[in-house]
Design an enzyme around this catalytic site. Structure first.
Site, PDB file in Angstrom:
ATOM      1  CE1 TYR A   1      -2.985  -3.082   0.300  1.00  0.00           C
ATOM      2  CE2 TYR A   1      -4.007  -2.017   2.170  1.00  0.00           C
ATOM      3  CZ  TYR A   1      -3.982  -3.046   1.243  1.00  0.00           C
ATOM      4  OH  TYR A   1      -4.962  -4.021   1.259  1.00  0.00           O
TER       5      TYR A   1
ATOM      6  CE  LYS B   1       1.051 -17.967   0.983  1.00  0.00           C
ATOM      7  NZ  LYS B   1       0.322 -19.145   1.434  1.00  0.00           N
TER       8      LYS B   1
ATOM      9  CG  ASP C   1      -2.225 -19.853   3.541  1.00  0.00           C
ATOM     10  OD1 ASP C   1      -1.408 -19.381   4.359  1.00  0.00           O
ATOM     11  OD2 ASP C   1      -1.929 -20.772   2.754  1.00  0.00           O
TER      12      ASP C   1
ATOM     13  CG  ASP D   1      -7.244  -3.469   4.148  1.00  0.00           C
ATOM     14  OD1 ASP D   1      -8.221  -3.195   4.867  1.00  0.00           O
ATOM     15  OD2 ASP D   1      -7.178  -3.147   2.942  1.00  0.00           O
TER      16      ASP D   1
ATOM     17  CG  ASP E   1     -12.753  -5.360   6.712  1.00  0.00           C
ATOM     18  OD1 ASP E   1     -12.300  -4.539   7.540  1.00  0.00           O
ATOM     19  OD2 ASP E   1     -13.364  -5.016   5.687  1.00  0.00           O
TER      20      ASP E   1
END
Ligand code: ATP
Length: 353
Positions: free
Chosen positions: A133, A184, A217, A241, A245
């Site tokens: 980002y 990851k 994951d 991010d 949520d």
């Protein structure tokens, strides 16, 4: 005197910030502190009237405050991105708010869609200025069949280390026993290798705090299967991010999700996670609890731990008594929920002495 800049913004931002301020004014009486609130008009109306999003002078002014209390921005009359970039991202980058702090806490078992869960209480430390980002990248041969679009993932040792260190410091300060790194690194073998090495190095300075690790994951699965095992979670920008949520949904949704955009030792900005929700704005049904919990997070950041804790308890009490808005299954209006929190706060403060 604690100086707080207030930006209610647009839509339900205005409605929920009004309730947050109501609670903060009650805290002034109960906790014997004083807040100097200064309100700013930035948002869609101001932009449509003046063409101004967030001027540089305002950023300079904010540096002299202890915190910024923010509602929400976004309006169907303004092209998507203008206010988000012009106000929110500008604040985040100009003030170098490098931590996005997002609690995921279950205030009542009926609020989670996961069967049989009683206790969920973790907090996400999301790196807020780098990763995918950071805005680095570009197009080559844009609009042609040979188009190339590159978005670079920026990870600096400096940026990673300050985020990881914040997570350990936060765990230490709040008595939490474990910090989990989510990355990851099995696929992003350069960028997240750096995260793993920095995490291992920083953790050496905190031998009393346990460490744990999940690939992103596996984390998504684990947050549904066993969310109770997490305490503090530190993760790069994009994963933070997305996972936060998911986190919001497992504890009751956007109406309860609070966040802080933080630079320790400097002015930091606190906002509910939800947006301006134009579909319900002006109807008096917006849930103000996210904004009220955001006020609590802000007070914790300012060192007013008891006040912060008591606001949380008051919120838990109104949820238990179902004094909530329709999104949580109640029938109260926005301002009535604010009043109920103030009342609960008074009673609880009295009880605790
Ligand atoms: P953004 O694009 O900035 O995320 P948005 O206004 O499109 O903003 P949100 O405000 O984040 O979307 O929320 C999506 C939907 O969730 C809203 O349209 C609304 O119906 C519901 N919602 C969000 N916040 C609240 C709240 N505090 N109380 C009740 N419902 C809410």
């Amino acid at each position: 005197m604690i100086k707080i800049a207030v930006i209610p913004g647009d839509g339900i931002g205005k409605e929920v910030v009004a309730e947050g301020l109501k609670v903060l004014k009650k805290i002034e009486q109960l906790a014997n502190v004083s807040f100097d609130f200064q309100e700013y008009p930035f948002g869609a109306d101001h932009y449509l009237k003046t063409g101004e999003t967030l001027p540089d002078w305002a950023i300079e002014e904010f540096r002299n405050f202890d915190a910024i209390y923010f509602g929400a921005i976004g309006d169907p009359r303004v092209k998507p991105g203008v206010l988000e970039h012009g106000i929110l991202l500008k604040l985040r980058f100009s003030l170098d708010l490098y931590i996005n702090l997002r609690p995921v806490k279950l205030y009542h078992p009926r609020l989670t869609p996961i069967k049989g869960k009683e206790k969920i209480d973790m907090i996400f430390v999301r790196e807020n200025t780098e990763g995918l980002y950071a805005g680095a990248g570009g197009f080559l041969r844009r609009g042609t069949p040979q188009e190339v679009a590159i978005q670079e993932m920026i990870n600096t040792r400096y940026g990673v280390e300050r985020a990881v260190r914040f997570a350990f410091e936060y765990a230490k300060k709040t008595g939490r026993k474990k910090v989990t790194l989510v990355d990851k690194a099995n696929v992003l073998t350069y960028a997240h290798d750096l995260w793993q090495r920095v995490f291992a190095e920083v953790s050496n300075d905190y031998p009393e705090i346990e460490t744990d690790h999940y690939y992103v994951d596996a984390m998504a699965m684990k947050m549904i299967r066993s969310p109770e095992i997490f305490e503090v979670v530190v993760t790069p920008n994009m994963f933070g991010d997305i996972l936060t949520d998911l986190g919001a949904e497992i504890v009751g949704g956007l109406g309860l999700a609070a966040s802080g955009n933080i630079h320790p030792g400097r002015v930091s900005m606190f906002e509910p996670v939800h947006g301006s929700a134009p579909d319900i704005a002006g109807k008096g049904i917006a849930n103000p609890l996210a904004a009220i919990l955001t006020a609590s997070l802000m007070l914790e950041h300012l060192g007013l731990d008891k006040a912060a804790h008591m606001i949380e308890k008051a919120v838990a009490r109104v949820i238990e008594e179902n004094k909530v808005t329709p999104d949580l299954g109640g029938s109260l209006k926005t301002n009535e929920v604010g009043d109920a929190v103030v009342e609960a706060l008074e009673v609880l403060w009295d009880e605790e002495g």
